[in-house]
Design an enzyme around this catalytic site. Structure first.
Site, PDB file in Angstrom:
ATOM      1  N   THR A  64       0.825  -1.215   0.000  1.00  0.00           N
ATOM      2  CA  THR A  64       0.000   0.000   0.000  1.00  0.00           C
ATOM      3  C   THR A  64       0.856   1.262   0.000  1.00  0.00           C
ATOM      4  OG1 THR A  64      -1.566  -1.239   1.322  1.00  0.00           O
ATOM      5  CG2 THR A  64      -1.861   1.130   1.294  1.00  0.00           C
TER       6      THR A  64
ATOM      7  N   ASP B 229       2.863  -2.232  18.536  1.00  0.00           N
ATOM      8  CA  ASP B 229       3.107  -1.207  17.515  1.00  0.00           C
ATOM      9  C   ASP B 229       3.171   0.185  18.156  1.00  0.00           C
ATOM     10  OD1 ASP B 229       2.939  -0.326  14.521  1.00  0.00           O
ATOM     11  OD2 ASP B 229       1.337   0.805  15.505  1.00  0.00           O
TER      12      ASP B 229
ATOM     13  N   LYS C 295       6.494   2.844  18.460  1.00  0.00           N
ATOM     14  CA  LYS C 295       6.446   4.270  18.105  1.00  0.00           C
ATOM     15  C   LYS C 295       6.781   5.145  19.317  1.00  0.00           C
ATOM     16  CE  LYS C 295       2.954   3.323  14.574  1.00  0.00           C
ATOM     17  NZ  LYS C 295       1.514   3.136  14.367  1.00  0.00           N
TER      18      LYS C 295
HETATM   19  N1  HSE Z   1      -0.871  -0.715  12.146  1.00  0.00           N
HETATM   20  C1  HSE Z   1      -0.514   0.650  12.291  1.00  0.00           C
HETATM   21  C2  HSE Z   1      -1.655   1.384  12.945  1.00  0.00           C
HETATM   22  C3  HSE Z   1      -0.200   1.232  10.937  1.00  0.00           C
HETATM   23  O1  HSE Z   1      -2.737   0.816  13.051  1.00  0.00           O
HETATM   24  O2  HSE Z   1      -1.487   2.504  13.391  1.00  0.00           O
HETATM   25  C4  HSE Z   1       0.606   2.479  10.989  1.00  0.00           C
HETATM   26  O3  HSE Z   1       1.786   2.340  11.685  1.00  0.00           O
END
Ligand code: HSE
Length: 431
Positions: free
Chosen positions: A14, A203, A207
């Site tokens: 994507t 995730d 970050k």
């Molecule tokens: N899987 C991640 C989210 C995509 O849902 O934020 C972007 O890092």
């Protein structure tokens, strides 16, 4: 006009398709702003035969993404394959060793190997950039590295995972259940290849660890992020929070002070009047508190083709302009090694939810544990039997107090046969 910046693109999912579309669609304005054209010359992906949404005819195909940076027709490699290790990491190392710039959206790799890669990039005097790794299209790394560079930042927090935010805000709006909404988020392309990374908070933790390093000038400490996902939340928690004046959001929170680093990803109750309560769908938002700027709020699309491609190409524009800089703002050797902060002394209000057997004395047992641990209860609600057979829900909100007291109350109830599952404890986001 100067020579073009020639891009080798690894990964044609994507975001890779988005980068090709963006570089083509905005070629003229990008060239004006960058001072030279930015062109994709070579592409690479796992499966050459796969049908793609962009025409690859204008580009050279290379089967080996790892050595894209060694090609004479490539000045910078963009890695959009993902994965903390494997080909992505091999590609990053090989590119930097070849003396070429490297751009990535790969938060897992930067969270795990960012210091090594930044050290290599600084030694080779090449750019390593990862704006797209944090909060998709929001220029939050630039915002902190550049816009807020004059400030001491003691706290950075926000909504860092679009999938979780989409799930929570959709459950809130529709009353639908978790699994059903997760499937929809996956279909919309927000979720990671392994959605456990999203819903278990990993995730967001990747970050947050990157943001903390940029905000505080500290060494990345991904293992130091205390991480809880959203999998234990029930529709009843969301309804209960709503009745009390809150929404539930997965919040990543980092604070630094006295050589200590606090990092936590956890669902929080967010008061209706807090700006983060109005962040819905796959949107991300980051709040940073600067000592001169005051509170800064960055908000926008946290995932998706266009927004993530926008962040990748912003990095390419910087590189085309010759902007290198230390990847984490401060050279790796000067990043501070902070101790993980102890959390017990932290003060706050909490939401506790118990699923309990419906029999006399259970409420007294729970409130006794609160009393013995020194937790003051602000409000308490018991819901009649619903959903989980035989169990009833007891939810409470505490007065401000130390987190250690709440943890002690939960410890006192451990093993009680009145509880049908372990208690759920969520912090309430303060001002
Ligand atoms: N899987 C991640 C989210 C995509 O849902 O934020 C972007 O890092």
């Amino acid at each position: 006009m100067a020579e073009p910046l020639r891009v080798g693109l690894a990964g044609l999912g994507t975001v890779g398709a988005g980068v090709i579309r963006l570089v083509e669609a905005n070629a003229a304005l990008i060239a004006r702003r960058a001072g030279r054209p930015i062109v994709v010359t070579t592409v690479s992906a796992r499966d050459r035969r796969k049908k793609r949404s962009v025409d690859l005819a204008p580009y050279t195909w290379d089967d080996d993404m790892v050595i894209l940076g060694e090609r004479p027709d490539v000045d910078v490699v963009v890695e959009l394959v993902g994965g903390a290790d494997g080909p992505a990491l091999a590609c990053a190392r090989a590119t930097i060793e070849a003396g070429k710039a490297f751009v990535t959206a790969n938060k897992a790799m930067i969270a795990h190997h960012g210091l090594e890669l930044a050290g290599k990039a600084e030694a080779a005097k090449v750019a390593l950039k990862f704006e797209a790794a944090v909060a998709g299209g929001i220029p939050v790394i630039k915002g902190l590295r550049e816009g807020a560079a004059a400030n001491a930042i003691e706290r950075v927090y926000g909504i860092l995972n679009g999938t979780c935010n989409y799930i929570l805000s959709t459950m809130e709006d529709t009353g639908r259940d978790f699994a059903d909404v997760l499937r929809e988020a996956q279909a919309k392309g927000y979720a990671e290849a392994d959605p456990a990374f999203d819903i278990e908070g990993t995730d967001a933790a990747h970050k947050l660890s990157i943001l903390a390093a940029i905000a505080f000038g500290s060494r990345i400490d991904f293992p130091g992020v205390d991480t809880t996902g959203i999998t234990r939340l029930k529709a009843a928690d969301i309804a209960q929070a709503d009745a009390l004046g809150y929404v539930i959001r997965l919040i990543g929170m980092a604070e630094a002070g006295d050589g200590q680093l606090f990092q936590r990803v956890q669902p929080h109750l967010v008061p209706f009047d807090h700006p983060l309560a109005h962040v819905d769908g796959a949107t991300n938002a980051v709040v940073a508190e600067g000592n001169f700027s005051g509170r800064l709020l960055f908000q926008g699309a946290g995932a998706g083709e266009g927004p993530t491609a926008s962040a990748v190409v912003a990095d390419l524009i910087d590189i085309a302009r010759g902007e290198i800089g230390a990847p984490f703002s401060v050279p790796v050797a000067e990043l501070e090694a902070m101790e993980p902060a102890a959390t017990g002394h932290r003060q706050g209000r909490a939401y506790l939810r118990f699923m309990v057997a419906d029999r006399p004395g259970v409420l007294a047992e729970i409130t006794a544990a609160m009393r013995d641990a020194g937790v003051s209860i602000e409000s308490l609600i018991q819901k009649g039997r619903a959903g989980d057979a035989g169990a009833v829900m007891v939810a409470m909100v505490t007065h401000e107090g130390p987190e250690s007291a709440v943890a002690e109350a939960v410890r006192l109830l451990e093993g009680s046969d009145s509880l049908t599952e372990p208690p759920l404890v969520l912090q309430i986001l303060g001002e």
